[in-house]
Write an enzyme that holds these catalytic residues in place. Structure first.
Site, PDB file in Angstrom:
ATOM      1  N   ARG A  28      20.525 -14.588  22.699  1.00 36.06           N
ATOM      2  CA  ARG A  28      20.109 -15.972  22.939  1.00 36.06           C
ATOM      3  C   ARG A  28      21.270 -16.839  23.389  1.00 36.06           C
ATOM      4  NH1 ARG A  28      15.734 -17.458  20.247  1.00 36.06           N
ATOM      5  NH2 ARG A  28      15.927 -19.320  21.532  1.00 36.06           N
TER       6      ARG A  28
ATOM      7  N   GLU B 281       0.824  -1.216   0.000  1.00 39.97           N
ATOM      8  CA  GLU B 281       0.000   0.000   0.000  1.00 39.97           C
ATOM      9  C   GLU B 281       0.859   1.267   0.000  1.00 39.97           C
ATOM     10  OE1 GLU B 281      -4.027  -2.061   1.775  1.00 39.97           O
ATOM     11  OE2 GLU B 281      -3.149  -0.439   2.950  1.00 39.97           O
TER      12      GLU B 281
HETATM   13  N1  URA Z   1      12.579  -9.703  18.144  1.00 38.56           N
HETATM   14  C1  URA Z   1      12.605 -10.979  17.747  1.00 38.56           C
HETATM   15  O1  URA Z   1      12.030 -11.338  16.723  1.00 38.56           O
HETATM   16  N2  URA Z   1      13.276 -11.873  18.525  1.00 38.56           N
HETATM   17  C2  URA Z   1      13.905 -11.547  19.673  1.00 38.56           C
HETATM   18  O2  URA Z   1      14.483 -12.401  20.347  1.00 38.56           O
HETATM   19  C3  URA Z   1      13.854 -10.196  20.073  1.00 38.56           C
HETATM   20  C4  URA Z   1      13.190  -9.298  19.291  1.00 38.56           C
END
Ligand code: URA
Length: 283
Positions: free
Chosen positions: A231, A89
């Site tokens: 992570r 859009e």
């Molecule tokens: N956004 C995401 O997609 N994953 C994360 O771990 C943090 C922000």
């Protein structure tokens, strides 16, 4: 809205795009794309002038001026499907330059929470882009937008990384987080390790859709994300680096607009380009 009729293949309401509720001329062609509608306030607070233009579903739009540059922001919602609608859009109303300003979860242990990631390309686990082009089609950022983001990050003195991100269709299984009651399967368990070995920097959920559609439509696109999670070290700080990401994106829009005005984005000499690339990888 009720009672109005029009063509179903290109839905509009009173001349506005059906989802974003914007029409031609409502916003300037240089647009920031946060996912969260709530982040529009955080963005407009950093501008010299701002006003909300529309708010329909997850799509909240504002326009304003940042240090002399005409700028807009439109939230995309989370993930590829709503991002694809926004890009479709926005392209139809004349937008040509888009910078996603988002958050991301680093997967490399050395990337600090609160730093920024400027994406050069995105792994296409987003789902939505596969309805547009085969998996072999690259989801690549526009080089001049990457360079503008890097230049902006350097000017602002923020900690940043440049490289490939992975865009997933889901936050949990797609990013190797266990599902409800610990559910997982072999692919979701292995994904984070495989991507880490490939040197991918982080997970997020919209860049691949943005880059694929922008590539197909000849639009300019880039992405700067605040690292709110790591992570590998298992840290999570919501909001870390978000203001810095917004300021880098604002400044990159200003750089691109200035370059467009003077023609320098299209007339880089080889040495300009070489020094820009050198800066990119020496960050
Ligand atoms: N956004 C995401 O997609 N994953 C994360 O771990 C943090 C922000």
């Amino acid at each position: 809205m009720r009672g109005e009729t029009g063509p179903a293949h290109a839905p509009t309401v009173q001349g506005k795009m059906y989802h974003v509720m914007l029409g031609p001329g409502d916003i300037p062609p240089y647009v920031l794309l946060p996912g969260d509608p709530g982040r529009i306030d955080q963005i407009t607070e950093t501008w010299d002038e701002a006003r909300e233009v529309a708010y329909h579903r997850e799509y909240r739009s504002a326009r304003g001026v940042y240090r002399g540059a005409e700028i807009a922001a439109v939230s995309t919602g989370i993930g590829g499907p709503s991002t694809a609608i926004a890009i479709e859009e926005l392209a139809r109303i004349g937008v040509h330059t888009m910078i996603r300003v988002g958050t991301t979860g680093a997967i490399q242990p050395s990337i600090k929470v609160g730093s920024l990631i400027i994406a050069t390309a995105a792994v296409r686990y987003d789902g939505a882009s596969h309805e547009y082009a085969p998996p072999e089609y690259p989801a690549a950022a526009s080089p001049e937008v990457v360079l503008a983001l890097v230049e902006a990050a350097r000017r602002l003195g923020v900690d940043y990384h440049v490289g490939v991100v992975a865009s997933t269709a889901t936050f949990h299984l797609g990013q190797s987080r266990p599902g409800y009651r610990g559910y997982e399967w072999s692919e979701s368990r292995r994904r984070i390790e495989d991507l880490r070995r490939m040197g991918v920097l982080s997970f997020e959920m919209e860049a691949a859709t943005l880059f694929t559609l922008a590539g197909l439509y000849g639009l300019r696109a880039g992405c700067v994300c605040a690292v709110i999670a790591n992570r590998a070290t298992d840290e999570f700080t919501p909001g870390a680096g978000v203001r810095e990401a917004i300021m880098v994106a604002n400044e990159a829009i200003r750089i691109l607009q200035e370059a467009d005005r003077t023609g320098s984005a299209r007339t880089h000499s080889i040495s300009d380009l070489a020094s820009a690339i050198h800066r990119l990888y020496s960050g």
